[in-house]
Write an enzyme that holds these catalytic residues in place. Structure first.
Site, PDB file in Angstrom:
ATOM      1  N   SER A   1       5.370 -11.917  -3.722  1.00  0.00           N
ATOM      2  CA  SER A   1       4.537 -11.954  -4.914  1.00  0.00           C
ATOM      3  C   SER A   1       4.978 -10.820  -5.827  1.00  0.00           C
ATOM      4  O   SER A   1       5.715  -9.923  -5.435  1.00  0.00           O
ATOM      5  CB  SER A   1       3.077 -11.769  -4.541  1.00  0.00           C
ATOM      6  OG  SER A   1       2.907 -10.520  -3.933  1.00  0.00           O
ATOM      7  N   ARG A   2       4.517 -10.921  -7.064  1.00  0.00           N
ATOM      8  CA  ARG A   2       4.633  -9.764  -7.935  1.00  0.00           C
ATOM      9  C   ARG A   2       3.573  -8.764  -7.495  1.00  0.00           C
ATOM     10  O   ARG A   2       2.716  -9.074  -6.672  1.00  0.00           O
ATOM     11  CB  ARG A   2       4.400 -10.190  -9.384  1.00  0.00           C
ATOM     12  CG  ARG A   2       5.475 -11.140  -9.881  1.00  0.00           C
ATOM     13  CD  ARG A   2       5.249 -11.480 -11.338  1.00  0.00           C
ATOM     14  NE  ARG A   2       6.190 -12.504 -11.770  1.00  0.00           N
ATOM     15  CZ  ARG A   2       7.426 -12.235 -12.195  1.00  0.00           C
ATOM     16  NH1 ARG A   2       7.868 -11.002 -12.252  1.00  0.00           N
ATOM     17  NH2 ARG A   2       8.217 -13.222 -12.586  1.00  0.00           N
TER      18      ARG A   2
ATOM     19  N   THR B   1      -1.713  -4.762  -7.016  1.00  0.00           N
ATOM     20  CA  THR B   1      -2.353  -3.538  -7.510  1.00  0.00           C
ATOM     21  C   THR B   1      -1.369  -2.372  -7.471  1.00  0.00           C
ATOM     22  O   THR B   1      -1.740  -1.244  -7.695  1.00  0.00           O
ATOM     23  CB  THR B   1      -3.570  -3.180  -6.622  1.00  0.00           C
ATOM     24  OG1 THR B   1      -3.117  -3.061  -5.277  1.00  0.00           O
ATOM     25  CG2 THR B   1      -4.632  -4.253  -6.695  1.00  0.00           C
TER      26      THR B   1
ATOM     27  N   SER C   1      -3.293 -15.286   2.245  1.00  0.00           N
ATOM     28  CA  SER C   1      -2.270 -15.287   1.205  1.00  0.00           C
ATOM     29  C   SER C   1      -0.876 -15.169   1.813  1.00  0.00           C
ATOM     30  O   SER C   1       0.030 -15.954   1.519  1.00  0.00           O
ATOM     31  CB  SER C   1      -2.555 -14.116   0.254  1.00  0.00           C
ATOM     32  OG  SER C   1      -1.464 -13.891  -0.589  1.00  0.00           O
TER      33      SER C   1
ATOM     34  N   GLY D   1       0.804  -1.223   0.000  1.00  0.00           N
ATOM     35  CA  GLY D   1       0.000   0.000   0.000  1.00  0.00           C
ATOM     36  C   GLY D   1       0.830   1.263   0.000  1.00  0.00           C
ATOM     37  O   GLY D   1       0.306   2.351  -0.186  1.00  0.00           O
TER      38      GLY D   1
ATOM     39  N   THR E   1       8.185  -6.762  -4.510  1.00  0.00           N
ATOM     40  CA  THR E   1       9.605  -7.068  -4.323  1.00  0.00           C
ATOM     41  C   THR E   1      10.111  -7.984  -5.429  1.00  0.00           C
ATOM     42  O   THR E   1      11.233  -7.825  -5.921  1.00  0.00           O
ATOM     43  CB  THR E   1       9.823  -7.689  -2.931  1.00  0.00           C
ATOM     44  OG1 THR E   1       9.540  -6.697  -1.954  1.00  0.00           O
ATOM     45  CG2 THR E   1      11.249  -8.169  -2.750  1.00  0.00           C
TER      46      THR E   1
ATOM     47  N   ASP F   1      -8.240  -6.312  -2.706  1.00  0.00           N
ATOM     48  CA  ASP F   1      -7.175  -6.741  -1.803  1.00  0.00           C
ATOM     49  C   ASP F   1      -7.798  -6.667  -0.418  1.00  0.00           C
ATOM     50  O   ASP F   1      -7.673  -5.665   0.273  1.00  0.00           O
ATOM     51  CB  ASP F   1      -6.006  -5.756  -1.954  1.00  0.00           C
ATOM     52  CG  ASP F   1      -4.685  -6.375  -1.528  1.00  0.00           C
ATOM     53  OD1 ASP F   1      -4.665  -7.563  -1.184  1.00  0.00           O
ATOM     54  OD2 ASP F   1      -3.672  -5.658  -1.546  1.00  0.00           O
TER      55      ASP F   1
END
Lengths: 507, 507
Positions: free
Chosen positions: A207-208, A211, A277, A181, A216, A269
């Site tokens: 994760s890629r 949004t 997740s 965020g 990372t 999200d």
């Protein structure tokens, strides 16, 4: 009624996470069994079967009436050879369909229900429509904490789990994660080498971007390969104590990976899905200890201290039940961290901190030291309160830089990082004054329009932050893009509203 | 940066309601612009543009690197010729995306918002994922009555509207509709000819089955063409006073038609969407007066009198605001109407009633007379209370049969109706006793497994109804199927639970 035999044909069409089958409209099976476009079907060959969505083809050039075409992924999953005999049937609904419908209707799901849903998702038995329905039906506060626990458990059960048994010599397997965020927040690429250099094992999977303009994994990919099979990942961590890999390819939480593909276009999200997740991937990666960063700010994911505390409690509940030691850290989420937003620009910030460049963003350095300190204190040999001092020594001595280089080499160094996008536009301050507010969401949106993260060099380079004085016409930030149309989109959006509030003058 | 020109290629793949574009992985545009599988793109040629989802192709047999393939519908919509130059860009999100996200987050949408969403849906700018998200976010009681009104209005605005100006000679344009949930309920095929024979105009458009074993359009299609263009439909109604057509193809409410394609696989059928769907189609078809049948029963769509009253009030609110005269009739929904379930078997019941066959199901006859009576009373020349008597005369005189034959001829008579499915299984009563309950949902499910409505001849033929006495081993109903696998599925389900409760013995 006997059906004619169909021969499978690999069509070489990449439909990503959805299995697609193709039949010619004149195929006798289409007429006999009443198949229609978008029918859900089961295709079987040699004891193996897959679920797919049907497309009907009118073009004899593509497919003959007695052929059954498969998209690339469907073909791989069925494991047949070109020309093998296949059978096709109307698909029975996936086993968890009744549970899905109950959740859509607003009911609470039990442990068995959630395990069935996640197993179906991981096996790719849900269509995109069903996935979207699940994601929407479980968003916001539609999952209670027991449901989040069971969803997390089910996601772990559906994937591979890495086992570091013995490797740590009884020491904790540590990890960190930020809920996101806040653009530019690339602390992991500093924290992992510091902690690995201290001697703890830190197998970080990320994760890629979902949004945001970069995750990372997107930023690390500027420097090194991030798509690592589980065995490879293990070898790397044994060799250099840490890694910065992409969780999806590592098969740790396949259901989560499928869900993210639907959450991303919807920009959803939600708390329950986020907790499941994050914790499922951490536990599947074999972590025993986790530091979790929750940035709080008016335009961060979590807007208030109260909301952060509520989220923290659910994270702690699930972690405790699943045997994970969790430290939640609330951080300042009022503005981006560092200067760069977008994979290449964020990688530059990280390297500046590691190299003691005078330009290095001090807020990124301070935050990385704080988080690394908390992780180092997971080491039973370290006294409470000593973590930050140890982290600072490792960073200042150059050992963290050397460790990151070792991790990059171990994962597979990529060619020299590309430069920031060559097409630029400087967004001017509208008046003299002081920066009084920065809208993270708007900046992320502008960075997204510039092409990040798909175009690694695209993004924003911030020249001023909260509290800085600016003069009218001076640049607030620079937009980088690789394609003229993208620069145009981002520029138009920035000129409409720069995302900066300047006091002492009109915004 | 200049992009190479791409040539469009018609691929002849039927992807139904989703526009799909295909590019070769080696296409220079794929690499330069960072397109991925499932990217949303805008494709333009000759001043026309469409939104599409991208599939990436590896097979040079299908597509060359400088070609852009389009699915059948996308090609038709773009209106270009094979080989024309096309351009492709990342799609900006559809204009209503912010409104969609607010609805997903649980907010109330205003008039403008709902008009924007429906305009995007009708123009096929939503992906299946976005459609599913909208359907789930607006289901159950997530839409208040003002939102339902605006959704209805927007659906009318997005389609064509038929104008009967003058044709009725100032008389009402009447219609009837049932909200569904009760199998076998094919009153429309009796009511329309009765009312048309009385002299009122009754341009009835129906949907195909959403979650049931047959819709009126599916059953009528056994006898006649139902896919009629608006001009054709108008001529037919002028000639024979009535029609029984499929609303979707008549382009009356394209947004509704797109939404149904997503609601169907999810088996979602929620109040707000149902009201907007029904009333938008009726008003677009030019109806001024509507009789609405709401069956009430424990396994019907509406379970209680209280729920029916609540639904009735929202229907009345929206109809009143949009100038439609509405009569809501609550009917007995405790069991199927008639004997047949499935297109061919239901058409048989209808013809038996019209022909005074001694086998004709009396419940179907009585219900049709009741509904037709209410519609006939919309005629200002008819005294209140006389409707049923007039309807009975028209039916008993054979004039209703002749009128249905005229409508069938006008729409286009199909070859002799197929027989019921040749593969049969009789489901036996488990004990002596009396039929005390019939589960509509379960019967619909068993009929669906038997192949209805895709296989017109598939379905169920009921031998006993509520209150009938049965002896152990006597058949409750017969399953008809056209394919052995379907018979097997339906039979297994029926033997597991027949959907009949027999008192005086174990079920």
């Amino acid at each position: 009624m006997n059906r004619p035999t169909l021969a499978v044909r690999r069509l070489g069409i990449d439909t990503w996470r959805e299995n697609v089958a193709f039949l010619h409209r004149d195929c006798p099976v289409v007429r006999a069994a009443g198949f229609q476009a978008l029918s859900k079907v089961t295709i079987a060959a040699g004891g193996q079967s897959i679920a797919a969505v049907l497309n009907v083809v009118d073009d004899a050039h593509l497919l003959e009436p007695l052929q059954l075409g498969l998209s690339e992924q469907a073909f791989a999953r069925l494991g047949a050879a070109d020309g093998d005999a296949v059978s096709i049937e109307h698909a029975a609904p996936p086993p968890s369909h009744a549970a899905l419908r109950r959740k859509i209707a607003g009911e609470r799901l039990g442990r068995e229900d959630l395990h069935a849903v996640v197993a179906d998702i991981a096996a790719e038995r849900y269509t995109k429509v069903e996935l979207a329905a699940f994601v929407v039906a479980t968003q916001q506060y539609e999952l209670d904490r027991e449901e989040v626990l069971h969803l997390t458990e089910a996601m772990i059960a559906a994937g591979r789990r890495l086992d570091w048994n013995g490797s740590g010599g009884g020491r904790p397997i540590v990890d960190k994660h930020c809920i996101g965020g806040v653009p530019g927040n690339r602390t992991s690429m500093l924290v992992v080498p510091i902690v690995a250099e201290h001697g703890l094992l830190c197998p970080k999977t990320s994760s890629r971007a979902i949004t945001s303009p970069a995750g990372t994994a997107d930023t690390m990919e500027v420097l090194a390969e991030v798509e690592l099979a589980p065995e490879r990942l293990k070898q790397i961590v044994h060799a250099v104590n840490g890694c910065l890999a992409w969780g999806g390819t590592a098969a740790l939480s396949p259901a989560d990976d499928v869900l993210i593909a639907v959450e991303r276009p919807l920009a959803i999200d939600s708390p329950g899905q986020m907790i499941a997740s994050i914790l499922s991937k951490k536990i599947a990666a074999g972590s025993t200890h986790l530091v979790l960063d929750i940035p709080v700010g008016p335009t961060a994911k979590v807007h208030s201290e109260a909301a952060a505390q509520r989220l923290k409690r659910v994270f702690e509940f699930v972690a405790e039940r699943l045997g994970l030691t969790l430290e939640v850290v609330l951080t300042d989420g009022r503005q981006p961290v560092g200067r760069g937003i977008g994979p290449v620009l964020e990688a530059r910030d990280v390297m500046q901190v590691l190299r003691h460049d005078p330009q290095a963003p001090q807020d990124l350095r301070a935050k990385a030291i704080r988080l690394a300190g908390r992780m180092i204190e997971f080491d039973p040999a370290v006294r409470g309160g000593d973590g930050e001092r140890i982290a600072t020594q490792i960073l200042d001595s150059g050992r963290a830089l050397a460790r990151l280089e070792a991790i990059v080499d171990a994962q597979g160094r990529r060619a020299e990082p590309p430069p920031p996008g060559p097409l630029v536009f400087d967004v001017p301050a509208p008046a003299d004054g002081v920066v009084a507010g920065i809208d993270n969401l708007r900046l992320a949106r502008i960075a997204g329009l510039s092409g990040a993260p798909q175009m690694a060099g695209a993004g924003l380079d911030l020249f001023v932050k909260l509290g800085d004085a600016v003069r009218r016409g001076e640049p607030l930030y620079r937009i980088h893009a690789c394609v003229a149309a993208d620069l145009g989109f981002a520029r138009r959006e920035a000129l409409h509203d720069s995302a900066y509030a300047i006091t002492g003058g009109a915004r």
